[in-house]
Design a protein around this motif. Structure first.
Motif, PDB file in Angstrom:
ATOM      1  N   GLN A  17       0.716  -1.163  -0.144  1.00 11.47           N
ATOM      2  CA  GLN A  17       0.017   0.040  -0.105  1.00 11.47           C
ATOM      3  C   GLN A  17       0.701   1.178   0.069  1.00 11.47           C
ATOM      4  O   GLN A  17       0.635   2.189  -0.826  1.00 11.47           O
ATOM      5  CB  GLN A  17      -0.849  -0.005   1.232  1.00 11.47           C
ATOM      6  CG  GLN A  17      -1.943   1.066   1.230  1.00 11.47           C
ATOM      7  CD  GLN A  17      -2.963   0.862   2.269  1.00 11.47           C
ATOM      8  OE1 GLN A  17      -2.687   0.224   3.481  1.00 11.47           O
ATOM      9  NE2 GLN A  17      -3.864   1.853   2.252  1.00 11.47           N
ATOM     10  N   ASP A  59       2.403   1.621  -3.604  1.00 12.97           N
ATOM     11  CA  ASP A  59       1.422   1.931  -4.455  1.00 12.97           C
ATOM     12  C   ASP A  59       1.335   3.563  -4.081  1.00 12.97           C
ATOM     13  O   ASP A  59       0.912   4.175  -5.027  1.00 12.97           O
ATOM     14  CB  ASP A  59       0.247   1.232  -4.246  1.00 12.97           C
ATOM     15  CG  ASP A  59       0.105   0.045  -4.882  1.00 12.97           C
ATOM     16  OD1 ASP A  59      -0.835  -0.901  -4.320  1.00 12.97           O
ATOM     17  OD2 ASP A  59       1.025  -0.435  -5.642  1.00 12.97           O
ATOM     18  N   SER A  60       1.124   4.255  -3.062  1.00  9.64           N
ATOM     19  CA  SER A  60       0.702   5.540  -2.807  1.00  9.64           C
ATOM     20  C   SER A  60       1.913   6.379  -3.483  1.00  9.64           C
ATOM     21  O   SER A  60       1.712   7.444  -3.906  1.00  9.64           O
ATOM     22  CB  SER A  60       0.752   5.756  -1.202  1.00  9.64           C
ATOM     23  OG  SER A  60       0.668   7.110  -1.092  1.00  9.64           O
ATOM     24  N   ARG A  74       3.814   5.381  -5.839  1.00  9.54           N
ATOM     25  CA  ARG A  74       3.876   5.581  -7.091  1.00  9.54           C
ATOM     26  C   ARG A  74       2.581   6.422  -7.844  1.00  9.54           C
ATOM     27  O   ARG A  74       2.788   7.046  -8.689  1.00  9.54           O
ATOM     28  CB  ARG A  74       3.417   4.233  -7.655  1.00  9.54           C
ATOM     29  CG  ARG A  74       4.567   3.171  -7.784  1.00  9.54           C
ATOM     30  CD  ARG A  74       4.001   1.685  -8.082  1.00  9.54           C
ATOM     31  NE  ARG A  74       5.365   0.925  -8.187  1.00  9.54           N
ATOM     32  CZ  ARG A  74       5.199  -0.434  -7.795  1.00  9.54           C
ATOM     33  NH1 ARG A  74       4.114  -0.933  -7.571  1.00  9.54           N
ATOM     34  NH2 ARG A  74       6.275  -1.262  -8.004  1.00  9.54           N
ATOM     35  N   THR A  75       1.530   6.571  -7.060  1.00  7.76           N
ATOM     36  CA  THR A  75       0.452   7.568  -7.432  1.00  7.76           C
ATOM     37  C   THR A  75       1.089   8.973  -7.328  1.00  7.76           C
ATOM     38  O   THR A  75       0.816   9.752  -8.073  1.00  7.76           O
ATOM     39  CB  THR A  75      -0.699   7.432  -6.360  1.00  7.76           C
ATOM     40  OG1 THR A  75      -1.123   6.140  -6.488  1.00  7.76           O
ATOM     41  CG2 THR A  75      -1.818   8.341  -6.605  1.00  7.76           C
ATOM     42  N   GLN A  76       2.096   9.435  -6.458  1.00  7.36           N
ATOM     43  CA  GLN A  76       2.662  10.560  -6.051  1.00  7.36           C
ATOM     44  C   GLN A  76       3.940  10.850  -7.038  1.00  7.36           C
ATOM     45  O   GLN A  76       4.309  12.126  -7.162  1.00  7.36           O
ATOM     46  CB  GLN A  76       2.992  10.773  -4.445  1.00  7.36           C
ATOM     47  CG  GLN A  76       1.951  10.941  -3.670  1.00  7.36           C
ATOM     48  CD  GLN A  76       0.936  11.755  -3.935  1.00  7.36           C
ATOM     49  OE1 GLN A  76       1.249  12.921  -4.129  1.00  7.36           O
ATOM     50  NE2 GLN A  76      -0.459  11.296  -3.870  1.00  7.36           N
ATOM     51  N   GLY A  77       4.122   9.903  -7.854  1.00  7.63           N
ATOM     52  CA  GLY A  77       5.118  10.146  -8.488  1.00  7.63           C
ATOM     53  C   GLY A  77       6.427   9.978  -8.062  1.00  7.63           C
ATOM     54  O   GLY A  77       7.617  10.081  -8.656  1.00  7.63           O
TER      55      GLY A  77
END
Length: 162
Positions: free
Chosen positions: A150, A153-154, A156-159
């Motif tokens: 998790q 993944d977070s 990755r979402t933020q770049g």
């Protein structure tokens, strides 16, 4: 009549008659240029029923009232179109694109930044790095593995991670 260097706003002259006219013109110019909200930058011809306050960035090859005014800001004041040349560093919100553009001799998409500085710390300035997920082992249990997944993944979402 003297004008300001960057935006060409009318300056009052000593002994000038009807100073309110020059003053009001300068206020109207500031109103057109401050916190730009641009309806669109793709219309090649001025809309037939504009609303006072509407503003557009004139694209290359535009015609009609906007002919030969590429990159200008076209503002409708209720009587006609006022074309204003943008200055380097001008930032505008493009309503139909839901994003910002910056004028740097032409209108560039997005913010021209190489990262963010928060409390003196530069972040999001480098390329995202790959982070491998846990794939086994006797110490990492199911809950820890799920939490790590998790977090990654977070990131990755933020770049921040790939």
């Amino acid at each position: 009549m003297s004008e300001t260097i960057r935006h060409g706003l009318a300056l009052l002259a000593s002994g000038q008659a009807q100073k309110e006219v020059s003053h009001n013109e300068a206020i109207l110019a500031i109103d057109r240029q401050m916190h730009l909200s641009i309806s669109s930058r793709v219309l090649a011809v001025a809309p037939s029923t504009p609303v006072p306050g509407d503003a557009y960035i004139v694209p290359s090859g535009a015609g009609g009232a906007w002919a030969s005014a590429a990159d200008a800001i076209a503002s409708y004041d209720g009587f006609g179109w006022i074309l204003t040349a943008p200055v380097i560093g001008c930032v505008a919100w493009i309503v139909d694109e839901a994003g910002f553009v910056v004028f740097d001799g032409g209108w560039s998409d997005g913010w021209p930044v190489s990262g963010l500085v928060i409390a003196g710390r530069k972040i999001l300035a480098g390329s995202p790095v790959g982070v491998a997920l846990e794939i086994g082992g006797s110490i990492v249990d199911i809950e820890a593995r799920a939490a790590i997944t998790q977090i990654i993944d977070s990131l990755r979402t933020q770049g921040i991670a790939l």
